[in-house]
Structures are given as C-alpha cells and as structure tokens.
Design a protein around this motif. Structure first.
Motif, PDB file in Angstrom:
ATOM      1  N   LEU A 315      64.836  24.842  35.680  1.00 19.80           N
ATOM      2  CA  LEU A 315      64.059  26.064  35.924  1.00 19.80           C
ATOM      3  C   LEU A 315      62.652  25.792  36.422  1.00 19.80           C
ATOM      4  CD1 LEU A 315      65.043  28.333  32.884  1.00 19.80           C
ATOM      5  CD2 LEU A 315      65.885  28.434  35.216  1.00 19.80           C
ATOM      6  N   THR A 316      62.132  24.593  36.112  1.00 17.08           N
ATOM      7  CA  THR A 316      60.752  24.308  36.530  1.00 17.08           C
ATOM      8  C   THR A 316      60.693  23.176  37.559  1.00 17.08           C
ATOM      9  OG1 THR A 316      60.501  22.812  34.659  1.00 17.08           O
ATOM     10  CG2 THR A 316      59.722  25.058  34.339  1.00 17.08           C
ATOM     11  N   SER A 317      61.857  22.810  38.112  1.00 17.46           N
ATOM     12  CA  SER A 317      61.832  21.696  39.072  1.00 17.46           C
ATOM     13  C   SER A 317      61.222  22.141  40.398  1.00 17.46           C
ATOM     14  CB  SER A 317      63.243  21.154  39.296  1.00 17.46           C
ATOM     15  OG  SER A 317      63.962  22.086  40.066  1.00 17.46           O
ATOM     16  N   LYS A 318      60.683  21.161  41.132  1.00 21.31           N
ATOM     17  CA  LYS A 318      60.034  21.480  42.419  1.00 21.31           C
ATOM     18  C   LYS A 318      61.056  22.076  43.388  1.00 21.31           C
ATOM     19  CE  LYS A 318      55.934  18.767  42.771  1.00 21.31           C
ATOM     20  NZ  LYS A 318      55.587  17.410  42.530  1.00 21.31           N
ATOM     21  N   LYS A 319      62.310  21.531  43.298  1.00 18.02           N
ATOM     22  CA  LYS A 319      63.333  21.932  44.267  1.00 18.02           C
ATOM     23  C   LYS A 319      63.892  23.323  43.959  1.00 18.02           C
ATOM     24  CE  LYS A 319      66.677  18.844  46.428  1.00 18.02           C
ATOM     25  NZ  LYS A 319      67.618  17.791  46.030  1.00 18.02           N
ATOM     26  N   PHE A 320      64.247  23.526  42.670  1.00 16.43           N
ATOM     27  CA  PHE A 320      64.961  24.763  42.324  1.00 16.43           C
ATOM     28  C   PHE A 320      64.096  25.839  41.657  1.00 16.43           C
ATOM     29  CE2 PHE A 320      68.186  21.326  41.978  1.00 16.43           C
ATOM     30  CZ  PHE A 320      68.946  21.692  43.077  1.00 16.43           C
ATOM     31  N   GLY A 321      62.933  25.436  41.091  1.00 21.62           N
ATOM     32  CA  GLY A 321      62.103  26.371  40.308  1.00 21.62           C
ATOM     33  C   GLY A 321      61.803  27.655  41.054  1.00 21.62           C
ATOM     34  N   ILE A 322      61.192  27.509  42.246  1.00 20.23           N
ATOM     35  CA  ILE A 322      60.771  28.706  43.005  1.00 20.23           C
ATOM     36  C   ILE A 322      61.992  29.499  43.502  1.00 20.23           C
ATOM     37  CG2 ILE A 322      59.483  29.517  45.051  1.00 20.23           C
ATOM     38  CD1 ILE A 322      57.500  28.458  43.150  1.00 20.23           C
ATOM     39  N   ILE A 324      64.973  29.741  42.202  1.00 25.09           N
ATOM     40  CA  ILE A 324      65.599  30.453  41.064  1.00 25.09           C
ATOM     41  C   ILE A 324      64.736  31.653  40.672  1.00 25.09           C
ATOM     42  CG2 ILE A 324      66.206  30.291  38.601  1.00 25.09           C
ATOM     43  CD1 ILE A 324      67.087  27.415  39.124  1.00 25.09           C
ATOM     44  N   MET A 325      63.401  31.435  40.663  1.00 23.10           N
ATOM     45  CA  MET A 325      62.497  32.541  40.306  1.00 23.10           C
ATOM     46  C   MET A 325      62.652  33.697  41.305  1.00 23.10           C
ATOM     47  SD  MET A 325      58.372  32.463  40.336  1.00 23.10           S
ATOM     48  CE  MET A 325      58.246  32.686  42.096  1.00 23.10           C
ATOM     49  N   LEU A 326      62.688  33.354  42.617  1.00 26.77           N
ATOM     50  CA  LEU A 326      62.825  34.405  43.632  1.00 26.77           C
ATOM     51  C   LEU A 326      64.154  35.136  43.473  1.00 26.77           C
ATOM     52  CD1 LEU A 326      61.295  32.633  46.766  1.00 26.77           C
ATOM     53  CD2 LEU A 326      60.276  34.414  45.344  1.00 26.77           C
ATOM     54  N   LEU A 327      65.210  34.349  43.144  1.00 27.70           N
ATOM     55  CA  LEU A 327      66.532  34.950  42.966  1.00 27.70           C
ATOM     56  C   LEU A 327      66.517  35.956  41.805  1.00 27.70           C
ATOM     57  CD1 LEU A 327      69.492  34.659  44.053  1.00 27.70           C
ATOM     58  CD2 LEU A 327      69.896  33.232  42.048  1.00 27.70           C
ATOM     59  N   PHE A 328      65.941  35.493  40.657  1.00 29.95           N
ATOM     60  CA  PHE A 328      65.858  36.372  39.485  1.00 29.95           C
ATOM     61  C   PHE A 328      65.105  37.654  39.821  1.00 29.95           C
ATOM     62  CE2 PHE A 328      66.704  32.988  36.188  1.00 29.95           C
ATOM     63  CZ  PHE A 328      67.687  33.698  35.548  1.00 29.95           C
ATOM     64  N   LEU A 329      63.929  37.473  40.476  1.00 32.75           N
ATOM     65  CA  LEU A 329      63.101  38.647  40.787  1.00 32.75           C
ATOM     66  C   LEU A 329      63.815  39.559  41.784  1.00 32.75           C
ATOM     67  CD1 LEU A 329      59.520  37.083  40.929  1.00 32.75           C
ATOM     68  CD2 LEU A 329      60.560  38.393  39.094  1.00 32.75           C
ATOM     69  N   LEU A 410      59.337  33.824  31.297  1.00 34.13           N
ATOM     70  CA  LEU A 410      58.023  34.101  31.898  1.00 34.13           C
ATOM     71  C   LEU A 410      57.080  32.884  31.877  1.00 34.13           C
ATOM     72  CD1 LEU A 410      57.146  37.801  31.024  1.00 34.13           C
ATOM     73  CD2 LEU A 410      58.417  36.862  32.938  1.00 34.13           C
ATOM     74  N   PRO A 411      57.032  32.110  30.757  1.00 33.84           N
ATOM     75  CA  PRO A 411      56.160  30.918  30.807  1.00 33.84           C
ATOM     76  C   PRO A 411      56.624  29.913  31.873  1.00 33.84           C
ATOM     77  CG  PRO A 411      56.804  31.383  28.560  1.00 33.84           C
ATOM     78  CD  PRO A 411      57.579  32.321  29.416  1.00 33.84           C
ATOM     79  N   ARG A 412      57.936  29.883  32.143  1.00 37.67           N
ATOM     80  CA  ARG A 412      58.447  28.966  33.198  1.00 37.67           C
ATOM     81  C   ARG A 412      57.966  29.447  34.573  1.00 37.67           C
ATOM     82  NH1 ARG A 412      60.346  28.791  28.130  1.00 37.67           N
ATOM     83  NH2 ARG A 412      60.824  26.621  27.692  1.00 37.67           N
ATOM     84  N   ILE A 413      57.956  30.781  34.747  1.00 28.58           N
ATOM     85  CA  ILE A 413      57.439  31.326  36.011  1.00 28.58           C
ATOM     86  C   ILE A 413      55.949  30.953  36.128  1.00 28.58           C
ATOM     87  CG2 ILE A 413      56.822  33.455  37.240  1.00 28.58           C
ATOM     88  CD1 ILE A 413      59.343  34.720  36.385  1.00 28.58           C
ATOM     89  N   ALA A 414      55.225  31.105  35.012  1.00 30.93           N
ATOM     90  CA  ALA A 414      53.786  30.780  35.030  1.00 30.93           C
ATOM     91  C   ALA A 414      53.598  29.317  35.419  1.00 30.93           C
ATOM     92  CB  ALA A 414      53.175  31.053  33.660  1.00 30.93           C
ATOM     93  N   PHE A 415      54.460  28.440  34.864  1.00 25.99           N
ATOM     94  CA  PHE A 415      54.383  27.005  35.171  1.00 25.99           C
ATOM     95  C   PHE A 415      54.623  26.781  36.666  1.00 25.99           C
ATOM     96  CE2 PHE A 415      56.317  22.840  35.698  1.00 25.99           C
ATOM     97  CZ  PHE A 415      55.440  22.027  35.002  1.00 25.99           C
ATOM     98  N   ASN A 416      55.661  27.438  37.214  1.00 22.81           N
ATOM     99  CA  ASN A 416      55.978  27.271  38.642  1.00 22.81           C
ATOM    100  C   ASN A 416      54.845  27.763  39.541  1.00 22.81           C
ATOM    101  OD1 ASN A 416      58.488  26.226  38.083  1.00 22.81           O
ATOM    102  ND2 ASN A 416      59.526  28.202  38.148  1.00 22.81           N
ATOM    103  N   MET A 417      54.164  28.820  39.088  1.00 27.87           N
ATOM    104  CA  MET A 417      53.138  29.438  39.942  1.00 27.87           C
ATOM    105  C   MET A 417      51.759  28.818  39.745  1.00 27.87           C
ATOM    106  SD  MET A 417      54.796  31.640  41.593  1.00 27.87           S
ATOM    107  CE  MET A 417      53.523  32.624  42.359  1.00 27.87           C
TER     108      MET A 417
END
Ligand SMILES: Nc1nc2c(ncn2[C@@H]2O[C@H](COP(=O)(O)OP(=O)(O)OP(=O)(O)O)[C@@H](O)[C@H]2O)c(=O)[nH]1
Ligand SMILES: [Mg+2]
Length: 428
Positions: A315-322, A324-329, A410-417
């Motif tokens: 969920l927080t990887s450079k490759k998939f983090g963003i 996955i976040m965009l997909l969820f949103l 949400l904290p994972r999103i914060a980490f990614n952003m």
C-alpha cells in the motif's frame, strides 16, 4: 463520571487552569503518542466530544473537561499526541510544554499495546520530568486480535510506576484507570520511576552539571537531572522553554555555561562528540525499551505482524502506493456520483409530489399568488432541491470514507502524499 465544566485552548498551563479548577480538584494530564486513544479515554470519562479518528494528529490543542469519580473532581487535560518531548511541530510543542511545565497532579501516559516498544520512549522521557505517572496500556482488544499478550504486572515492576490495561472504547475498562488515578493523587500509591541510566561518561557529566545547578537554583532532584540532560543535549528550544516557564536564566549563567562546556570537552575526549550526543542518549532509551518489551510482550502469532507489514509494503510502495490510492478514490467517487443519482431522483419525485399537494392546498385556501409562489416555489423548492442534490452524495461519501479511516488506510495515503506535500511546503 460526568461533565461539569470544559474548555479548550492552545497552551493551557497550570495557571491558566486555575479558573476552571476548584481547590478539591485534581488535574490529570492525558499524554501519549498520536493515535493511541487519549481523546477516546477523555471523551468517555468527561462525556465530551473531542475529535477522534484513526489517524495521528487530530488533537491540536489542549482540551479540558471534568470527571467526577467516587465524589472526587478530576480536571482532565487532553494533550495533542507527541512521539517525544523533543518537539517538531506546533502541537508537539503544546504537548511538550504541558507535560514539562503544566504541573498536573498525575500524568497518564497512554500507550498502544500493539506497538509498546515505540511508545515507551515517551514514557521514559516523561519519567525524567515527573514521578506521578500512570502508564495506561490501551488498545488491548487490538493486541488480543494480533495475538500479543502483555504482562502488565511485570511492566509495572520494570518501570516502577502503576500500569493499567484498557480498551478505551469500552467505558467499563476505565474504572480501574480512575481507581489508580485516585490512589496516585491521594498518595496511596507512590510511583517510583526506574529511570534510564545512560552510559558512564554521560552520567558523570550529568552529576557535574547537577551539582552546579543545585548551587545556583533551588530545584528538585528530578528537575535538576532533567535540565542537566537538556543542557548536555544542547536542546535549544527546550532550554528556551525552561527559561521562560521556570523563570531561570541558563544561557546567561557563566557557571552553568562553563560546566556545560567542560562536560562537552570531557565527552569529546571519550569519543562522544556533541553532534552525536543525542544518538547516544536516544539509543540508551531505545535499548531499555527493547529490553523491557522483550520481557513483557509475548507474540503468540509472529505471522500476524509479518502479514501486516506485507500489506503495508504494497500500500505504501513507490510502484503501487499511488495507483492503489487513485483506484480507491476513483471507486469511492464513482460510487458517490453514480450511486447518488438514484436516491436523488427518488427525493426529487417525493418533494415534487409534496409540492403539487402544497400548491393545491394554497389554491384551496385562496392564498394570494405572491405568498404561495414565495413560500412554495421559493423557499420550499429551493430547500428541497438542495436536500435532494446534496444529501445522497454525502450519505454515501462519508460512510465510505469512514470505512477507509477505520481500516487505517488514511495514514497510508498521508505517507504516500508526504513527498508531494513537502514539495508544496505544506509540512515541516
Ligand atoms: N479497537 C480500539 N480502538 C480504539 C481504542 N481506543 C481508541 N480507539 C480508536 O483509535 C482511534 C484513535 O483514537 P483517538 O482517541 O482519536 O486517539 P488520540 O490519541 O487522541 O489521537 P491524537 O489526538 O491524534 O493524538 C479512534 O478511531 C478510536 O476510536 C481501543 O481501546 N480499541
Ligand atoms: Mg486526540
């Protein structure tokens, strides 16, 4: 337990609480790392509604509320979460100033049972300042789910302070916490914190500075050791706070400056250079935390945290983090926009039907044209259109977002952003 008075403020210290406090009141501080359940405990004890949620940094100023337990008034102060007394942000500064200079009758340090080791750092830092500490091991239900067992009795023996286990969401579990609070306030229990012993050279330096501090000021032995540590550590912001809050001049005092320089020179001779001093101090604390956790934490399922970490890594990887976040949103927005069309349509039909009936009623009552158009086509229609358009998306979006919040996404999103926010200068 109940509420009688309340207040919030950015920097409530002991004097500021006087107007809220009766002579019989005990002031209790609720401190701890972010997101460990301090506000949940506060709300359940005071009946107030401090903001809670599953991400760190919700409480940004001190809030106070009253709790009456066994005919005694306790004035509770909910402090913003902080990982350490060495503050990095404004709310951490508020927390630090209250922990260090608020003089509560008792400080409850709330710790997360699922990651005790990291939380004990603040416990030891606070034990350097005050003796009247209770450690509240919260989130025991989560620990149980993760098959983590904590030996509370042994933890109490190791720390030298009372330890109480709680599940803050269950109000009943807070009774034993309040029992202990009362006993500490009335001195039926006298905590005797077992402080961290630093390496020999640092301890020698501490004794030398303490001697000079004692000669210059009237200080308790705890405060003296703590200030000596901050002088060795050369913590400018804390030294400024000490000078401001305790009305003492350290940076202009020649004797203190001389002894501090002498200690720094001695330490350097023993390969502890000033730049790395903090690392030595922190590593001694962390070593103690690790040793204690090794004794009191029993992990029945080693795979659980491994599984957690694996999910986190994705969920927080450079490759998939963003992505996955965009997909969820995208899914959430799609469900909100498409899904809300149906209830919106239904509400429009319902309100339209009622409007027709109201117009018939107005005709029947021979109400003047200007009145019925103002009330029905004006006020009623505008209001119902707003409700029909706004209510369904909100009723879908907020519950979905709450699910993400409760899952801890949400904290994972914060980490990614974080990187992007830093680039926009939105974080420190
Ligand atoms: N399962 C479980 N959840 C809890 C418990 N205590 C608190 N929570 C949840 O943990 C989350 C964080 O709780 P808060 O009370 O907001 O934490 P806090 O320490 O005040 O956080 P900050 O103000 O950000 O420092 C919320 O979603 C609470 O509902 C508990 O004992 N068990
Ligand atoms: Mg809070």
């Amino acid at each position: 337990m109940g509420l009688t008075k309340s207040s919030t403020g950015s920097n409530l210290l002991a004097n500021d609480l006087e107007f809220l406090k009766n002579d019989s009141d005990y002031v209790i501080a609720l401190a701890g790392n972010p997101n460990v359940g301090k506000s949940t405990i506060f709300n359940n004890l005071t009946g107030m509604h401090q903001h809670t949620g599953n991400w760190p940094g919700k409480t940004v100023s001190n809030a106070t509320g009253n709790c009456i337990y066994k005919n005694t008034n306790f004035l509770l102060v909910d402090i913003p979460g902080t990982y350490s007394i060495l503050s990095n942000s404004e709310e951490e500064e508020i927390a630090r100033d209250y922990i260090c200079f608020g003089h509560p009758d008792c400080t409850i340090i709330v710790v997360d049972a699922t990651c005790l080791e990291r939380n004990l750092n603040l416990v030891f830092q606070t034990m350097d300042i005050t003796n009247n500490i209770i450690v509240c091991v919260n989130l025991l239900d989560e620990a149980k789910k993760k098959k983590i067992h904590i030996d509370l009795k042994r933890l109490s023996d190791e720390l030298g302070v009372p330890v109480v286990g709680t599940t803050a969401r269950k109000k009943k579990t807070l009774n034993s916490l309040m029992d202990t609070v009362q006993k500490v306030c009335t001195h039926d229990i006298q905590p005797a914190p077992k402080k961290v012993i630093y390496n020999k050279y640092i301890e020698d330096g501490l004794s030398k500075i303490e001697k000079v501090l004692n000669a210059e000021f009237e200080l308790s032995s705890d405060l003296c050791r703590w200030i000596a540590l901050k002088l060795i550590d050369d913590e400018e912001t804390i030294i400024n706070s000490i000078e401001k809050n305790l009305s003492m001049s350290l940076s202009n005092n020649k004797n203190i400056q001389n002894i501090t320089n002498e200690v720094h020179n001695d330490l350097e001779k023993n390969n502890i250079i000033k730049k790395h001093l903090k690392d030595f101090i922190v590593s001694d604390i962390m070593h103690k935390c690790e040793t204690i956790c090794g004794k009191v934490c029993i992990f029945e399922d080693e795979n659980y945290s491994r599984r957690d970490r694996k999910i986190d890594k994705i969920l927080t990887s450079k490759k998939f983090g963003i992505p996955i976040m965009l997909l969820f949103l995208a899914v959430i927005f799609w469900l909100t926009i498409v899904g809300s069309n149906y209830p919106s349509q239904a509400l429009f039909s319902l309100f339209g039907w009622i409007q027709e009936k109201l117009l018939h009623l107005a005709n029947f009552l021979h109400s003047p044209e200007w009145l019925s158009s103002m009330l029905i086509s004006g006020v009623y229609q505008t209001l119902t259109w707003i409700i029909a358009v706004m209510l369904p998306p909100m009723a879908i979006f907020f519950p979905l977002f709450t699910i993400l919040e409760d899952l801890g996404y949400l904290p994972r999103i914060a980490f990614n952003m974080d990187g992007f926010f830093k680039k926009c200068c939105c974080t420190r």
